[in-house]
Design an enzyme around this catalytic site. Structure first.
Site, mmCIF file in Angstrom:
data_model
loop_
_atom_site.group_PDB
_atom_site.id
_atom_site.type_symbol
_atom_site.label_atom_id
_atom_site.label_comp_id
_atom_site.label_asym_id
_atom_site.label_seq_id
_atom_site.Cartn_x
_atom_site.Cartn_y
_atom_site.Cartn_z
ATOM 1 N N LEU A 243 -46.045 2.103 -32.948
ATOM 2 C CA LEU A 243 -44.894 1.673 -33.529
ATOM 3 C C LEU A 243 -45.268 0.777 -34.888
ATOM 4 O O LEU A 243 -44.762 0.931 -35.823
ATOM 5 C CB LEU A 243 -43.884 1.146 -32.742
ATOM 6 N N ARG A 247 -43.777 1.842 -38.261
ATOM 7 C CA ARG A 247 -43.154 0.837 -39.049
ATOM 8 C C ARG A 247 -43.406 0.773 -40.352
ATOM 9 O O ARG A 247 -42.623 0.673 -41.342
ATOM 10 C CB ARG A 247 -42.986 -0.204 -38.322
ATOM 11 N N PHE A 366 -34.078 3.114 -36.794
ATOM 12 C CA PHE A 366 -35.082 3.695 -36.159
ATOM 13 C C PHE A 366 -36.274 3.076 -36.191
ATOM 14 O O PHE A 366 -36.513 2.238 -37.209
ATOM 15 C CB PHE A 366 -35.095 5.377 -36.451
ATOM 16 N N GLU A 367 -37.230 3.419 -35.469
ATOM 17 C CA GLU A 367 -38.748 2.753 -35.210
ATOM 18 C C GLU A 367 -38.325 1.096 -34.964
ATOM 19 O O GLU A 367 -39.201 0.345 -35.178
ATOM 20 C CB GLU A 367 -39.397 2.808 -36.822
ATOM 21 N N GLY A 368 -37.493 0.781 -34.016
ATOM 22 C CA GLY A 368 -36.924 -0.550 -33.682
ATOM 23 C C GLY A 368 -35.962 -0.928 -34.797
ATOM 24 O O GLY A 368 -36.296 -0.950 -35.903
#
Length: 384
Positions: A243, A247, A366-368
């Protein structure tokens, strides 16, 4: 105007030019219709793959480009300038190959990595679940040993899968031990044609409509033993390290989108006249555009600083979270302000700025989510 770049090498400069040319010729003429029809431009992905732009940060011996993240992210930004859906797609494809490239065994890489990176396949990343998004350790999708001894059987549901239904392979995280919340997750590489893998209808999203997002159901889907990536129980560690790279990819897509919104707003402000002069010459609009330009430049600088740190082999998790947070918040603000510059026209579909604003929103999620990014940053700051 295109971003003013300082290529770290002549080869990097040539890649920037190539990406800009392909994006202008192959992506720009069709992006509006693709988004309107929710049509994924697979042939453009093939073109990007044939040009070597799908796997830039991976080793050349496996079909990658052997490029630094500093270079890869700027290429991704050029794609994002024309299509956020495709930029996100390239980022997700790169993310889906990361576990094998970084944590696979040498025999696994020799057998599989060229297939993932060769430009003719598309990957997807299956981590989130309907009730386990920001908390991946809460996943319930499980992999149990196949009674035949041939490998594993996957069962469960994954959610928010970019490229669901069109990917050639899925990097899937599943629980292999129920009694270990964080150490009981493993990583698997699953072919799209695997029996028991079922694609659900695409989500009806407010933006990135050319990029299909689905749930995927696994019903005792068989996975060969050699498709376990890393050790059993290493999955969550692999997912979180991947991730960091993902990110940065979303940060690049966001910067490209923000740059496009800024450029469209500046062009409109130069040709739109009120009270006898172009609206860019009114201080209220001029200052707004200046703040937009500062946000784009700041986001790009933050992203590239994190990339260079990663390229240097230094710890960069905090910087990757900062880059994702800064770039996506900037994209949201810049696209919103671009709509304001266009006035009432910006609220119609006659101009693409309303689409830019819809596309920017999901990048904060998204992606955290950006709230998760703040938690990550704060935890790093709290360490001794």
């Amino acid at each position: 105007m295109p971003a003013d770049r300082t290529p770290p090498s002549p080869e990097a400069g040539a890649l920037f030019d190539l990406a800009r040319t392909i994006a202008a010729k192959e992506i720009e003429p069709r992006v509006v219709e693709d988004e309107a029809q929710a049509r994924f431009p697979r042939e453009v992905v093939t073109t990007l793959g044939e040009a070597g732009l799908l796997a830039l940060p991976y080793p050349e011996r496996y079909g990658g480009g052997g490029q630094s993240y500093e270079v890869y992210l700027q290429v991704l930004e050029e794609i994002g300038y024309r299509s956020a859906s495709l930029a996100v797609g390239v980022s997700v494809h790169s993310l889906s190959a990361y576990p094998l490239a970084e944590h696979g065994t040498e025999p696994q890489r020799d057998a599989l990595l060229s297939w993932l990176l060769g430009g003719r396949t598309l990957g997807a990343y299956c981590l989130s679940e309907p009730h386990a998004g920001s908390d991946p350790a809460a996943m319930t999708t499980a992999a149990r040993p196949d009674p035949s001894g041939a490998g594993w059987l996957l069962s469960g549901t994954k959610a928010w899968v970019t490229h669901g239904g069109i990917a050639d392979f899925y990097t899937v995280f599943a629980r292999t031990r129920a009694d270990d919340r964080t150490g009981g997750v493993s990583c698997f590489l699953v072919d799209a044609g695997t029996p028991g893998l079922r694609i659900q209808p695409p989500e009806r999203k407010m933006g990135l409509t050319a990029s299909p997002t689905t749930q995927i159901v696994f019903d005792d889907a068989p996975v060969p033993a050699e498709r376990l990536i890393g050790g059993e129980g290493d999955g969550l560690r692999i997912a979180l390290s991947a991730l960091d790279a993902g990110r940065l990819g979303i940060a690049a897509a966001a910067v490209g989108l923000a740059q496009r919104a800024l450029d469209d707003a500046v062009a409109y402000a130069k040709q739109r006249h009120t009270f006898g002069r172009a609206i860019i010459d009114h201080q209220g609009l001029g200052f707004l555009l200046a703040d937009m330009a500062a946000a784009v430049e700041s986001a790009r600088a933050t992203m590239l600083a994190a990339a260079r740190r990663r390229d240097a082999g230094l710890p960069a998790s905090r910087q990757c979270s900062i880059a994702k947070l800064v770039a996506t918040d900037a994209a949201m603000k810049v696209t919103e302000d671009a709509v304001q510059v266009f006035g009432g026209a910006g609220y119609t579909r006659d101009y693409p700025v309303e689409r830019y604003m819809r596309e920017a929103k999901v990048m904060q999620i998204f992606e955290g989510t950006n709230q998760i990014q703040r938690m990550v940053i704060a935890r790093h700051l709290a360490r001794p």
